[in-house]
Motif scaffolding. Structure first.
Motif, PDB file in Angstrom:
ATOM      1  N   THR A   1       0.845  -1.199   0.000  1.00 45.46           N
ATOM      2  CA  THR A   1       0.000   0.000   0.000  1.00 45.46           C
ATOM      3  C   THR A   1       0.877   1.244   0.000  1.00 45.46           C
ATOM      4  OG1 THR A   1      -0.153  -0.082   2.425  1.00 45.46           O
ATOM      5  CG2 THR A   1      -1.938  -1.111   1.160  1.00 45.46           C
ATOM      6  N   ALA A   2       0.422   2.270  -0.716  1.00 46.76           N
ATOM      7  CA  ALA A   2       1.191   3.508  -0.853  1.00 46.76           C
ATOM      8  C   ALA A   2       0.486   4.646  -0.139  1.00 46.76           C
ATOM      9  CB  ALA A   2       1.373   3.850  -2.332  1.00 46.76           C
ATOM     10  N   TRP A   3       1.298   5.567   0.449  1.00 50.55           N
ATOM     11  CA  TRP A   3       0.732   6.598   1.310  1.00 50.55           C
ATOM     12  C   TRP A   3       1.411   7.940   1.103  1.00 50.55           C
ATOM     13  CZ3 TRP A   3      -3.366   4.711   3.968  1.00 50.55           C
ATOM     14  CH2 TRP A   3      -3.432   3.333   4.105  1.00 50.55           C
ATOM     15  N   ILE A   4       0.659   8.974   1.494  1.00 45.77           N
ATOM     16  CA  ILE A   4       1.245  10.294   1.684  1.00 45.77           C
ATOM     17  C   ILE A   4       1.461  10.436   3.183  1.00 45.77           C
ATOM     18  CG2 ILE A   4       0.921  12.777   1.455  1.00 45.77           C
ATOM     19  CD1 ILE A   4      -1.077  12.134  -0.834  1.00 45.77           C
ATOM     20  N   THR A   5       2.696  10.719   3.574  1.00 45.98           N
ATOM     21  CA  THR A   5       2.996  10.753   5.004  1.00 45.98           C
ATOM     22  C   THR A   5       4.103  11.764   5.265  1.00 45.98           C
ATOM     23  OG1 THR A   5       3.488   9.345   6.916  1.00 45.98           O
ATOM     24  CG2 THR A   5       4.715   8.884   4.888  1.00 45.98           C
TER      25      THR A   5
ATOM     26  N   HIS B   1       3.951   8.553  -2.361  1.00 45.83           N
ATOM     27  CA  HIS B   1       4.375   7.239  -2.875  1.00 45.83           C
ATOM     28  C   HIS B   1       5.285   6.500  -1.895  1.00 45.83           C
ATOM     29  CE1 HIS B   1       2.628   8.673  -6.520  1.00 45.83           C
ATOM     30  NE2 HIS B   1       3.648   9.473  -6.854  1.00 45.83           N
ATOM     31  N   VAL B   2       4.979   6.630  -0.609  1.00 42.70           N
ATOM     32  CA  VAL B   2       5.720   5.885   0.404  1.00 42.70           C
ATOM     33  C   VAL B   2       5.038   4.529   0.549  1.00 42.70           C
ATOM     34  CG1 VAL B   2       6.499   5.821   2.803  1.00 42.70           C
ATOM     35  CG2 VAL B   2       6.392   8.008   1.570  1.00 42.70           C
ATOM     36  N   VAL B   3       5.728   3.474   0.156  1.00 45.23           N
ATOM     37  CA  VAL B   3       5.119   2.147   0.048  1.00 45.23           C
ATOM     38  C   VAL B   3       5.549   1.261   1.217  1.00 45.23           C
ATOM     39  CG1 VAL B   3       4.881   0.075  -1.379  1.00 45.23           C
ATOM     40  CG2 VAL B   3       5.047   2.339  -2.459  1.00 45.23           C
ATOM     41  N   ALA B   4       4.533   0.671   1.877  1.00 47.38           N
ATOM     42  CA  ALA B   4       4.807  -0.271   2.971  1.00 47.38           C
ATOM     43  C   ALA B   4       5.520  -1.493   2.413  1.00 47.38           C
ATOM     44  CB  ALA B   4       3.502  -0.678   3.649  1.00 47.38           C
ATOM     45  N   GLY B   5       6.580  -1.910   3.095  1.00 49.03           N
ATOM     46  CA  GLY B   5       7.332  -3.070   2.644  1.00 49.03           C
ATOM     47  C   GLY B   5       8.449  -2.728   1.679  1.00 49.03           C
TER      48      GLY B   5
END
Length: 566
Positions: free
Chosen positions: A358-362, A373-377
């Motif tokens: 999953t990709a996030w703005i953080t 585009h900060v991707v878990a894993g």
């Protein structure tokens, strides 16, 4: 068998009130006080007056009968307990301010028991030495004590309360499962007999420890528990026990991390507005302290962290929010702009919704900057996945995927498969069939007896007052003499006949009290059947009223006695 005596209101210590108590918020609190069942002594401390004590005893009687029916044996342990057993189990510290602690004149430390796992374990260790002594189930109905920070809602949340707690002791896990099943079935029978609408839901064990546990909840607007119920299948759980399946997704399509200038956006709301995105596209990173260590907890930006749920997962560790002082000297923690990428010195926990791929703005871990585009894993690793979000209506059912419904409820019972937690603490072993020590496994099972009184009041009352189910009511029939001598004479006569037939009778024979007040009190007090000697008393005719339905019919004395004793 002793014949029931007629309880005359002219001699009964009962004072009904027309107005609600000023501090009462819940329906049960208002009505139990107004109807003369309980009176407040101090915050969370209540006196059970004669009518209330009868209801309390009737509930205890049902509980006792069903516990005896499954082979449980009643005992009575002390409420005043030494510190040492609770210190050994760790609960002297885990319970924190909830414990009432005191010292004797010699300086010895004691507590007022909130629950009795430790002492029951010690009792069985003393009494049972061989596998031949087991299985055994023990129970008590006793006063418990917890120093609630905000006792409220009358007897629903008190600092002193009546509880049935029972404990099973077996030599095998299969035996524990059988004891657990016996209690579960007994609880269902108890609540059915009491007339309580209830749900059996999955739960978490919390400070009690152990593995499997279920709660028995009575749906009510005054309930302090929220439970999730699936409209499509039989799934039901306390919201603290609702799970979300961890399911990795393909994150290969996401581009590299892109750092964005986002001045003055330290909150999810301000960030989402600045970028024109939905909050669900952002990753919220809540910083907490776990036994003093700063830990980050990641959840989708449109969800809230359930601190109670987090605390249950991490128990017995103490969880608290960070303060401004905790950021001092921590250059790696930028307040309002924390992101999981690069948090090398902080343990990172996340809800399963933050799944691999999953990709996030953080936060970009720089003041005034976020990352896309900060991707878990790929860009960060989750040290541990925990279900920590506040459950919302419409969240998927873990069993079938249908949107869940949320309802309020009162916890009236809780059952636990404790396993060997307390047996390990106190080395509770018996000699097994092979001549070797066998570690005992335990179950713990509680019913809030005084709480059940309030739960019944919440569920069954109407706009006129209390409306008790027959099994728990303080009397079977409320005979009302409208006021004149002939009416009082007839009411007394029929009351004596009903008592002789084995019924519990409350007779309103108060002189100088108007018929209107008597009728109002009969509805407020809530006994299932009301028999009135009124305008047709001269003809030997009485009016029988069903308190719940309001249905009325005129009957002769013989007909009334036959109807009520049938």
């Amino acid at each position: 068998m002793v014949q029931p005596q007629v309880q005359r209101m002219s001699r009964l210590m009962v004072k009904t009130l027309r107005d609600d108590p000023a501090d009462a918020e819940t329906l049960s609190h208002k009505l139990l006080v107004r109807a003369g069942y309980v009176r407040r002594n101090a915050a969370g401390i209540w006196t059970w007056l004669p009518l209330g004590k009868k209801v309390l005893d009737n509930i205890s009687g049902v509980v006792r009968e069903e516990m005896d029916a499954i082979g449980a044996q009643e005992v009575l342990l002390p409420a005043l307990l030494p510190k040492e057993p609770y210190e050994a189990s760790g609960r002297w510290d885990e319970y924190g301010d909830l414990l009432f602690r005191l010292k004797d004149r010699k300086g010895g430390e004691y507590l007022l028991g909130p629950t009795h796992e430790e002492v029951f374990t010690q009792t069985v260790k003393d009494q049972c030495t061989s596998y031949k002594d087991l299985p055994v189930m023990l129970y008590q109905i006793q006063t418990k004590y917890r120093d609630e920070a905000r006792p409220r809602s009358g007897v629903l949340r008190g600092r002193e309360f009546q509880m049935k707690d029972s404990y099973s002791f077996d030599t095998t896990d299969e035996g524990l499962a059988e004891s657990y099943a016996l209690h579960r079935a007994a609880y269902i029978r108890i609540f059915e007999r009491l007339g309580l609408d209830h749900r059996v839901v999955s739960a978490v064990s919390g400070a009690m420890g152990g593995s499997a546990s279920e709660e028995f909840l009575a749906p009510a607007a005054a309930g302090e528990d929220t439970f999730a119920d699936c409209p499509n299948c039989d799934y039901a759980a306390n919201t603290e026990a609702v799970t979300f399946a961890l399911s990795a997704v393909d994150g290969s399509a996401h581009g590299p991390v892109e750092v964005l200038d986002t001045p003055d956006t330290p909150t999810i709301e301000s960030l989402a507005a600045f970028l024109g995105v939905d909050a669900s596209a952002t990753l919220k990173n809540l910083l907490v302290k776990v036994d003093g260590e700063i830990v980050a907890v990641g959840v989708p930006g449109d969800r809230e962290v359930d601190l109670g749920k987090l605390g249950e997962h991490l128990a017995p560790a103490v969880v608290e929010l960070v303060t401004a002082e905790d950021f001092e000297g921590r250059d790696d923690l930028v307040r309002g702009y924390v992101g999981p990428q690069g948090l090398d010195k902080v343990r990172y926990l996340a809800d399963p919704r933050v799944a691999p791929g999953t990709a996030w703005i953080t936060g970009a871990n720089e003041d005034g900057r976020h990352a896309r585009h900060v991707v878990a894993g790929r860009d960060f690793e989750v040290d541990q996945y925990l279900d920590v979000v506040v459950v919302e209506e419409g969240d998927p059912c873990p069993a079938c995927g249908t949107g869940l419904k949320l309802d309020r409820a009162i916890e009236i019972g809780h059952i636990f498969q404790l396993g060997r937690k307390y047996a390990d603490t106190f080395s509770l072993d018996v000699l097994g069939k092979e001549g070797k020590p066998v570690r005992v496994t335990m179950g713990s099972y509680g019913i809030g007896v005084s709480r059940a009184v309030a739960a019944l009041a919440e569920q069954t009352a109407d706009d006129k007052g209390l409306c008790w189910p027959a099994e728990v009511a303080p009397a079977d029939v409320h005979v009302v003499a409208a006021g004149k001598a002939l009416q009082t004479e007839l009411a007394s006569s029929v009351a004596d006949q009903l008592a002789a037939a084995g019924l519990r009778v409350l007779l309103d024979d108060r002189a100088g009290v108007s018929p209107g007040v008597k009728f109002t009190d009969s509805e407020l007090i809530g006994i299932p059947k009301i028999l009135v000697a009124g305008r047709r008393a001269a003809d030997g005719v009485l009016e029988l009223k069903d308190r719940r339905t309001g249905e009325r019919e005129e009957l002769t004395v013989a007909e009334a006695v036959a109807r009520l004793t049938a």
